[in-house]
Design an enzyme around this catalytic site. Structure first.
Site, short mmCIF file in Angstrom:
data_model
loop_
_atom_site.label_atom_id
_atom_site.label_comp_id
_atom_site.label_asym_id
_atom_site.label_seq_id
_atom_site.Cartn_x
_atom_site.Cartn_y
_atom_site.Cartn_z
N ASP A 325 0.75 -1.29 0.05
CA ASP A 325 0.02 -0.08 -0.07
C ASP A 325 0.91 1.24 0.28
O ASP A 325 1.23 2.04 -0.66
CB ASP A 325 -1.08 0.19 1.18
CG ASP A 325 -1.82 -0.65 1.12
OD1 ASP A 325 -2.71 -0.91 -0.12
OD2 ASP A 325 -2.69 -0.65 1.69
N TYR A 413 -9.99 0.34 2.46
CA TYR A 413 -9.50 -0.05 3.79
C TYR A 413 -8.77 1.33 4.44
O TYR A 413 -8.42 2.36 3.98
CB TYR A 413 -8.66 -0.68 3.58
CG TYR A 413 -8.34 -1.71 4.34
CD1 TYR A 413 -9.56 -3.03 3.58
CD2 TYR A 413 -8.22 -2.26 5.72
CE1 TYR A 413 -9.44 -4.36 3.98
CE2 TYR A 413 -9.10 -3.56 6.19
CZ TYR A 413 -9.26 -4.56 6.41
OH TYR A 413 -9.75 -5.92 6.75
CU LIG Z 1 -8.51 -6.70 5.76
#
Ligand SMILES: [Cu+2]
Ligand SMILES: *[C@@H]1O[C@H](CO)[C@@H](O)[C@H](O)[C@H]1NC(C)=O
Ligand SMILES: *[C@@H]1O[C@H](CO)[C@@H](O)[C@H](O)[C@H]1NC(C)=O
Ligand SMILES: *[C@@H]1O[C@H](CO)[C@@H](O)[C@H](O)[C@H]1NC(C)=O
Length: 612
Positions: A325, A413
């Protein structure tokens, strides 16, 4: 379903004293680049590489070029303002006609002082702008529109996320800067992640901004929109909690002071900064020692180094989802504005973050970081002394800490990243994982219908599987405890049998067996295998009783990688093979998955550096 893996690695370092001299303005050496400085970077680069011309030049990363540690330390240890801070410079990674270019700009000379092409694997962070451009491109792409019509869907209700695709053994020439476009369908919900449109492979080459592959493979059921609403404003629950009227009052203001980017609170002093890749960067954290009436160094620099999020479904629509990420999308670039009273409590102080857009123009994320005093009613330390005749003492220290927080939302997320400072001297890194699941459509609504051996997750709603995955979060901590020359000690607790010669009814006891790591290999730790304490010490600074001064590393429950070592995602994320790694200070070895994480081949990871 989503175990949180805490990988921590620590760098320790050696330093030399040098005197600094430069004409840089007197700013803190770790201050983030300002809007003015970012504009200057754009102007200086535009003289050599015309921006916005037919020659394709894009800014993928712009940040502070970290000054030499020795220069920072001599500035830091000098009486205030007697030494000029080190030269202020920017580090730029650009895409220039299909190549990655690394440029260093010096602000006092207003010139490019270093300029080279990156040779090797991997690509820089994706910009927001190019991800948006890729979405626009695909929405206009005829074969995609046909596939939408074929499915009986409304093109205006389609939204995209962009996915990096990792690397699966292709040669360097075959590894193009390509991303995969993931379509989702609104059609009566805002909870887009619960309605993936599967069965299409759409690849976009970001350098040429073209669809390079399109396959409409199959039509898969899409989970329904009803029941996917998550907004309280729509759901209107008839109960709380409502925090607006229950604030902790600090009528005299917060108990900390911010001077530029330097924060002072209780016995702590540290610098806080924003980086488009790392998010929050803490540096020069020191603690005031009442005995010597001086600040003592603890942490030279600490920040997120990388995350690794591999999903566990090997099928065509999922196998490539193995995100790094911070390196792929930028944990700072994905950071969001924090909501007062909700993301951070009453009394919080907010700071903005600025970064360079794809054409070098500065963009701002208002209120991207917050600082607040945290008190949850816990006790840090207490004692009631009832043994002294005619005197009862009760001494209580409430557990109050100072928190620096950022929230980074990478697609579905949301990571809440906290650096928490305590008056006891502890620094606690906390990562909260929240947001929305990335789900896969299935024909099933109940476990009894499952036909295959493995659906790679759990049925969480009608026709919806939450796919198994991990989140490995890796921090880099350059500890300088009472100075830079630090050692790493593994203090094993060993069980001993009492010697026959000793008169005691006891048969055993435990004692400590400390071992200082001599090599990087000896300093790689898999937590949970041994009963040992992990301590970073300064062997040159002893307490007055002769003990080494140090910090102990405490971990949350350990976990490790579950993929096989020769699986491609694991090769790229080999920095998760151990929970703790220690390497000597090297300014170039900062990002655990490599400086160029997108499509990396795993040849520039912590696992490789620590072989040296
Ligand atoms: Cu997760
Ligand atoms: C770059 O320089 C050119 C030529 O002077 C100018 O037209 C253009 O606006 C500049 N671009 C930026 C982003 O400053
Ligand atoms: C498609 O979606 C748009 C935007 O929601 C809406 O305005 C339009 O009426 C829809 N078209 C059809 C044919 O349903
Ligand atoms: C520092 O790291 C870079 C990148 O890994 C490496 O090429 C270089 O040799 C290292 N320097 C030292 C002194 O180890």
């Amino acid at each position: 379903m989503a175990p949180l893996h805490f990988t921590i690695f620590i760098f320790f370092s050696f330093t030399f004293a040098i005197s600094a001299s430069s004409f840089a303005p007197p700013r803190h050496p770790f201050d983030p680049l300002t809007e003015t400085e970012l504009k200057l970077v754009q102007t200086i680069i535009n003289k050599t590489y015309p921006i916005g011309s037919s020659h394709k030049f894009t800014f993928q990363y712009v940040g502070l070029n970290e000054p030499d540690k020795s220069l920072v330390l001599s500035w830091y240890s000098s009486p205030k303002n007697t030494i000029k801070p080190p030269p202020r410079q920017a580090f730029v990674i650009a895409r220039d006609n299909g190549k990655s270019r690394e440029i260093v700009i010096d602000f006092s000379s207003r010139a490019i002082v270093s300029d080279k092409i990156h040779v090797g694997n991997g690509y820089p962070m994706l910009t927001n702008d190019e991800q948006e451009a890729a979405t626009e491109l695909v929405l206009k792409f005829k074969p995609f529109r046909d596939a939408v019509i074929k499915r009986g869907l409304n093109i205006s209700e389609i939204v995209f996320t962009t996915s990096t695709i990792g690397w699966y053994g292709e040669s360097e020439a075959e590894t193009e800067r390509v991303i995969r476009m993931m379509p989702f369908y609104l059609g009566g919900t805002v909870n887009m992640y619960l309605r993936p449109i599967e069965g299409m492979t759409i690849l976009v080459n970001l350098d040429v901004m073209k669809v390079t592959e399109f396959k409409d493979r199959l039509t898969v059921t899409m989970p329904k929109a009803s029941g996917t609403e998550y907004r309280y404003s729509e759901l209107k629950p008839p109960f709380g909690p409502t925090l607006q009227n229950a604030v902790i009052l600090q009528p005299d203001g917060p108990g900390f002071k911010i001077d530029g980017h330097v924060v002072r609170w209780a016995n702590w002093e540290f610098h806080i900064s924003f980086d488009v890749r790392a998010g929050i960067v803490i540096s020069l954290a020191s603690m005031f020692d009442m005995d010597v009436k001086k600040y003592r160094q603890v942490l030279y620099k600490g920040h997120l180094s990388e995350m690794f999020i591999p999903y566990m479904d090997p099928s065509d629509d999922w196998y490539f989802i193995t995100y790094l990420d911070c390196g792929d999308f930028g944990c700072g670039q994905c950071a969001v504005s924090l909501e007062p009273y909700r993301d951070c409590p009453a009394g919080a102080v907010f700071m903005d973050g600025v970064f360079a857009g794809q054409d070098g123009t500065p963009a701002k994320i208002p209120n991207v970081m917050c600082l607040f005093e945290k008190y949850a009613g816990d006790i840090m330390w207490r004692h009631t002394e009832a043994e002294i005749p005619n005197l009862e003492i009760t001494e209580v220290r409430p557990d109050v800490s100072l928190v620096a927080r950022i929230v980074t939302t990478v697609g579905n997320y949301d990571y809440i990243v906290d650096y928490e400072f305590k008056p006891s001297g502890s620094i606690k890194m906390g990562v909260g994982l929240t947001g929305v699941l990335e789900v896969k459509p299935v024909e099933y609504t109940h476990t009894s219908e499952i036909k295959e051996d493995d659906i790679h997750g759990t049925i969480v709603a009608d026709n919806t599987v939450g796919v198994n995955h991990d989140h490995f979060v890796t921090f880099r901590l350059d500890l300088d405890i009472d100075g830079s020359p630090n050692s790493f000690v593994r203090n094993e607790l060993v069980t001993k049998r009492t010697a026959k010669s000793v008169h005691t009814p006891r048969k055993s006891y435990w004692t400590t067996s400390p071992k200082t790591a001599k090599t990087e290999a000896e300093a790689r730790v898999k937590l949970g295998l041994k009963t040992e304490e992990l301590v970073v010490v300064n062997p040159n600074r002893k307490t007055k009783h002769g003990n080494e001064v140090g910090y102990r590393l405490l971990s949350s429950p350990p976990s490790g990688p579950l993929l096989v070592q020769d699986d491609y995602p694991q090769i790229r994320a080999a920095f998760t093979n151990y929970n703790v790694w220690i390497t000597p200070y090297n300014r170039s070895e900062v990002w655990a998955g490599g400086l160029y994480a997108d499509r990396s081949h795993g040849d520039d990871t912590l696992a490789v550096w620590s072989q040296r």
